[in-house]
Design a protein around this motif. Sequence first.
Motif, PDB file in Angstrom:
ATOM      1  N   GLU A  87       0.829  -1.211   0.000  1.00  0.00           N
ATOM      2  CA  GLU A  87       0.000   0.000   0.000  1.00  0.00           C
ATOM      3  C   GLU A  87       0.861   1.258   0.000  1.00  0.00           C
ATOM      4  O   GLU A  87       0.545   2.231  -0.696  1.00  0.00           O
ATOM      5  CB  GLU A  87      -0.958  -0.019   1.193  1.00  0.00           C
ATOM      6  CG  GLU A  87      -2.061  -1.057   1.053  1.00  0.00           C
ATOM      7  CD  GLU A  87      -2.828  -1.316   2.343  1.00  0.00           C
ATOM      8  OE1 GLU A  87      -2.526  -0.670   3.381  1.00  0.00           O
ATOM      9  OE2 GLU A  87      -3.725  -2.175   2.315  1.00  0.00           O
ATOM     10  N   ARG A  88       1.956   1.242   0.768  1.00  0.00           N
ATOM     11  CA  ARG A  88       2.864   2.401   0.763  1.00  0.00           C
ATOM     12  C   ARG A  88       3.503   2.591  -0.611  1.00  0.00           C
ATOM     13  O   ARG A  88       3.610   3.711  -1.119  1.00  0.00           O
ATOM     14  CB  ARG A  88       3.952   2.227   1.834  1.00  0.00           C
ATOM     15  CG  ARG A  88       3.469   2.480   3.243  1.00  0.00           C
ATOM     16  CD  ARG A  88       4.611   2.605   4.241  1.00  0.00           C
ATOM     17  NE  ARG A  88       5.496   1.454   4.278  1.00  0.00           N
ATOM     18  CZ  ARG A  88       5.326   0.391   5.061  1.00  0.00           C
ATOM     19  NH1 ARG A  88       4.302   0.333   5.875  1.00  0.00           N
ATOM     20  NH2 ARG A  88       6.179  -0.603   5.032  1.00  0.00           N
ATOM     21  N   LEU A  89       3.934   1.487  -1.228  1.00  0.00           N
ATOM     22  CA  LEU A  89       4.524   1.580  -2.565  1.00  0.00           C
ATOM     23  C   LEU A  89       3.502   2.072  -3.589  1.00  0.00           C
ATOM     24  O   LEU A  89       3.834   2.861  -4.476  1.00  0.00           O
ATOM     25  CB  LEU A  89       5.080   0.218  -2.992  1.00  0.00           C
ATOM     26  CG  LEU A  89       6.370  -0.215  -2.320  1.00  0.00           C
ATOM     27  CD1 LEU A  89       6.685  -1.660  -2.684  1.00  0.00           C
ATOM     28  CD2 LEU A  89       7.516   0.699  -2.705  1.00  0.00           C
ATOM     29  N   GLN A  90       2.262   1.606  -3.449  1.00  0.00           N
ATOM     30  CA  GLN A  90       1.210   2.039  -4.372  1.00  0.00           C
ATOM     31  C   GLN A  90       0.982   3.547  -4.247  1.00  0.00           C
ATOM     32  O   GLN A  90       0.836   4.245  -5.253  1.00  0.00           O
ATOM     33  CB  GLN A  90      -0.098   1.279  -4.076  1.00  0.00           C
ATOM     34  CG  GLN A  90      -1.165   1.476  -5.118  1.00  0.00           C
ATOM     35  CD  GLN A  90      -0.779   0.901  -6.476  1.00  0.00           C
ATOM     36  OE1 GLN A  90      -0.183  -0.157  -6.560  1.00  0.00           O
ATOM     37  NE2 GLN A  90      -1.089   1.622  -7.530  1.00  0.00           N
ATOM     38  N   LYS A  91       0.975   4.068  -3.015  1.00  0.00           N
ATOM     39  CA  LYS A  91       0.810   5.516  -2.802  1.00  0.00           C
ATOM     40  C   LYS A  91       1.995   6.279  -3.396  1.00  0.00           C
ATOM     41  O   LYS A  91       1.815   7.336  -4.013  1.00  0.00           O
ATOM     42  CB  LYS A  91       0.680   5.828  -1.315  1.00  0.00           C
ATOM     43  CG  LYS A  91      -0.666   5.455  -0.740  1.00  0.00           C
ATOM     44  CD  LYS A  91      -0.737   5.787   0.746  1.00  0.00           C
ATOM     45  CE  LYS A  91      -2.056   5.321   1.339  1.00  0.00           C
ATOM     46  NZ  LYS A  91      -2.126   5.577   2.776  1.00  0.00           N
ATOM     47  N   ALA A  92       3.190   5.745  -3.203  1.00  0.00           N
ATOM     48  CA  ALA A  92       4.383   6.407  -3.766  1.00  0.00           C
ATOM     49  C   ALA A  92       4.318   6.415  -5.288  1.00  0.00           C
ATOM     50  O   ALA A  92       4.634   7.438  -5.930  1.00  0.00           O
ATOM     51  CB  ALA A  92       5.655   5.706  -3.289  1.00  0.00           C
ATOM     52  N   LEU A  93       3.901   5.300  -5.886  1.00  0.00           N
ATOM     53  CA  LEU A  93       3.764   5.242  -7.344  1.00  0.00           C
ATOM     54  C   LEU A  93       2.734   6.242  -7.822  1.00  0.00           C
ATOM     55  O   LEU A  93       2.980   6.989  -8.788  1.00  0.00           O
ATOM     56  CB  LEU A  93       3.373   3.828  -7.783  1.00  0.00           C
ATOM     57  CG  LEU A  93       3.058   3.671  -9.275  1.00  0.00           C
ATOM     58  CD1 LEU A  93       4.293   3.947 -10.116  1.00  0.00           C
ATOM     59  CD2 LEU A  93       2.495   2.292  -9.560  1.00  0.00           C
TER      60      LEU A  93
END
Length: 187
Positions: A125-131
């Motif tokens: 979820e954190r990576l998705q937000k960063a993307l």
Amino acid sequence: QVALAENGDDALMGLRAQEFDVVLLDLSMPGMDGLEVLKRMKADTQLQHLPVIVLATIEEMDRVVQCVERGATDHLAKPFNPVLLHARIHAALADRRLHEQRELYRRDLERRVWEKTQDVQRSYERLQKALDGTVHALSSVVEMRDPYTAGHQQRVTVLACAIAAEMRLPDDKIEGIRVAGLLHDIG
């Protein structure tokens, strides 16, 4: 400590009322016989892991085989040698401890897998937000460079995702189309 039961019904009631480490089950009991008691024990989630040593005469050996097939831990022929009985009880208790340790290990493993799965989910979820933040930042840079085409990337993205959804593409493919739509004018 030893508890006695006069018949199969009393044995099952006693086993459900109190915790036991091992069961010595005589095949020849009044009313419900030992084989039926064993069947009911193995069908009961509270009792199914209790080790059962079947006591039977030589003439009952065919029924002993049925008991072993249904989950009895061991058997002793009547009349039995007390030293042999003692050894079989200790072996059954060792099996029970091993089963309990495996069960504890399984529960601990399930808990650890669940915790790690939650960690991976949070990281995803954190990576998705960063993307998403990176894609929107890049898209905004393109729009700032050419204000005449402002909003073009969003319109292309919405249209492309609608077409992909209508085609019943998987969610991960639609997400890839969304990112590509937002960035298609960069290079």
